[in-house]
Design an enzyme around this catalytic site. Structure first.
Site, mmCIF file in Angstrom:
data_model
loop_
_atom_site.group_PDB
_atom_site.id
_atom_site.type_symbol
_atom_site.label_atom_id
_atom_site.label_comp_id
_atom_site.label_asym_id
_atom_site.label_seq_id
_atom_site.Cartn_x
_atom_site.Cartn_y
_atom_site.Cartn_z
ATOM 1 N N ALA A 176 0.851 -1.187 0.000
ATOM 2 C CA ALA A 176 0.000 0.000 0.000
ATOM 3 C C ALA A 176 0.887 1.237 0.000
ATOM 4 O O ALA A 176 2.107 1.144 0.171
ATOM 5 C CB ALA A 176 -0.927 0.013 1.220
ATOM 6 N N LYS A 177 0.286 2.384 -0.195
ATOM 7 C CA LYS A 177 1.008 3.656 -0.108
ATOM 8 C C LYS A 177 -0.004 4.762 0.105
ATOM 9 O O LYS A 177 -1.183 4.632 -0.269
ATOM 10 C CB LYS A 177 1.803 3.931 -1.387
ATOM 11 C CG LYS A 177 3.005 4.832 -1.168
ATOM 12 C CD LYS A 177 4.116 4.099 -0.422
ATOM 13 C CE LYS A 177 5.358 4.959 -0.321
ATOM 14 N NZ LYS A 177 6.473 4.217 0.295
#
Length: 434
Positions: free
Chosen positions: A119-120
């Site tokens: 994720a980011k």
């Protein structure tokens, strides 16, 4: 169909853009998937994030006025475990770049064989323009906007560019107050990279730089470069760049040149990374460092070194920069710092390119250690953290070397192959619901 657009992206009706970072990243991953002959449905799954969240939220400024900010959280894949990835505060934050970084996080976690997905996240803001109180209010409001989209068992953020341990502490405190005020011990693991006083891990500050050093210990001997006599230059002297310098120089390597947003400096006799770290802490950049001469950007890129280490923004090494480089190895300390045309040019000139998903995976690995310590109510000594990190980085470097030999490919493709093989095996076992 454009020549460089993978058929999967054409099927998903992507509009070809050679300058789009997300297309560049996913194209490379999908071409590696082709080499492994992964099934069509898996390529489709990997080509797009599972979830993309965009939020707009108001923050009260010190003057009493309100500003509206835009924030993102992209969750790419969680087949291996809870989503994991940093949150950055930067003026250039945008959805496609965050999507690209989420893909790279999936690849990193898989390459390192961590029980975490990719994720980011980020907020479109220059944190240097905010007071400490404004930064706190922005962070708490962003955390509130994310709500249940993050959590210790679901999605675990960490620091990235423009964020730090203090910001992680504010996120964790806000999450605890809003989501689980009675579950302090377990809830503090909602983020990693926290201060030591609040469940942080020993060795987290230096983790990315330390992991990079361990990779170099494994890779450079085969390239006939002695680490204890190597010369290097750095783009970026924030956390990753400064720690890389502070770790390599005591081993015998020599730092010849450094460039950041304030300018470029060079000293053929070597630059003291500790003195430069102190200077940057006081002034905000490398400009004006008394023990080196100021040089132009072109002169910096043309400095002859064994290792050229980009440690700042994505896509900083384009074809023009690559054509000026005089190095034996490009070591990606930053995420996706090299454009595809630049990489093709460097490889054609015999320059080895060590990919980010291997070189800078030390950060997420020690983040995993912190999450694990929080979950088990433990605190590891620095020696244990370093020993575990070394074991993980050596094993990942070996997996990449073996993949490169088996498939007779460059190191980036080899790293993707090693990561995808791990993901592919798990999808074969678990299948697709329902």
């Amino acid at each position: 169909m454009p020549e460089n657009l993978h058929p999967i992206l054409a099927e998903l009706e992507f509009r070809y853009d050679p300058n789009d970072l997300y297309q560049q990243t996913v194209n490379a991953v999908l071409h590696a998937a082709d080499l492994l002959d992964l099934p069509h449905h898996l390529k489709l799954i990997l080509a797009q994030p599972k979830n993309e969240l965009m939020v707009h939220f108001p923050v009260r400024m010190d003057n009493g006025e309100f500003r509206l900010f835009k924030g993102y959280r992209v969750q790419h894949n969680n087949i291996l475990g809870p989503y994991k990835g940093g949150i950055r505060y930067h003026a250039s934050v945008n959805l496609d770049d965050i999507k690209s970084l989420s893909v790279l996080m999936t690849m990193k976690c898989s390459l390192m064989q961590l029980p975490l997905g990719g994720a980011k996240g980020g907020v479109q803001v220059d944190p240097r323009t905010l007071s400490q109180d404004e930064l706190m209010r922005l962070t708490r409001r962003f955390t509130s906007a994310l709500g249940a989209n993050i959590g210790p068992d679901h999605d675990i953020p960490a620091p990235d560019m423009g964020t730090n341990a203090q910001i992680m502490a504010w996120i964790a405190d806000t999450y605890i107050m809003l989501e689980n005020p009675h579950g302090y011990t377990s809830s503090q693991s909602v983020v990693t990279g926290k201060p030591l006083e609040f469940g942080g891990s020993q060795g987290r500050d230096k983790a990315t730089g330390q992991g990079l050093v361990y990779v170099l210990e494994q890779i450079l001997p085969e390239l006939e470069i002695a680490l204890d006599a190597a010369t290097f230059s750095l783009v970026g002297f924030g956390n990753v760049g400064s720690w890389t310098g502070r770790l390599l120089v005591p081993m015998g390597a020599k730092m010849l040149a450094v460039m950041d947003h304030t300018g470029a400096i060079r000293n053929s006799a070597g630059i003291d990374p500790r003195a430069l770290t102190d200077h940057v802490a006081k002034t905000g950049g490398v400009k004006g460092f008394p023990d080196a001469e100021a040089v132009s950007a072109d002169a910096f890129y043309r400095t002859k070194v064994d290792l050229f280490i980009p440690a700042a923004l994505e896509q900083m090494v384009d074809l023009k920069c690559a054509q000026m480089l005089d190095c034996k190895v490009l070591v990606e300390a930053a995420n996706a710092p090299t454009t595809p045309p630049a990489e093709r040019y460097l490889l054609s000139k015999g320059v080895a390119v060590l990919p980010a998903i291997l070189c800078n995976s030390g950060g997420v690995t020690v983040s995993y250690f912190e999450w694990k310590q929080n979950r088990q109510a433990e605190s590891w000594e620095l020696e244990r953290v370093d020993a575990e990190l070394k074991k993980h980085m050596y094993a990942a470097a070996l997996r990449v070397k073996l993949a490169a030999q088996k498939y007779k490919c460059d190191m980036r493709t080899a790293a993707y192959l090693a990561a995808l093989e791990n993901i592919g095996q798990l999808y074969r076992v678990r299948g697709i619901f329902p």
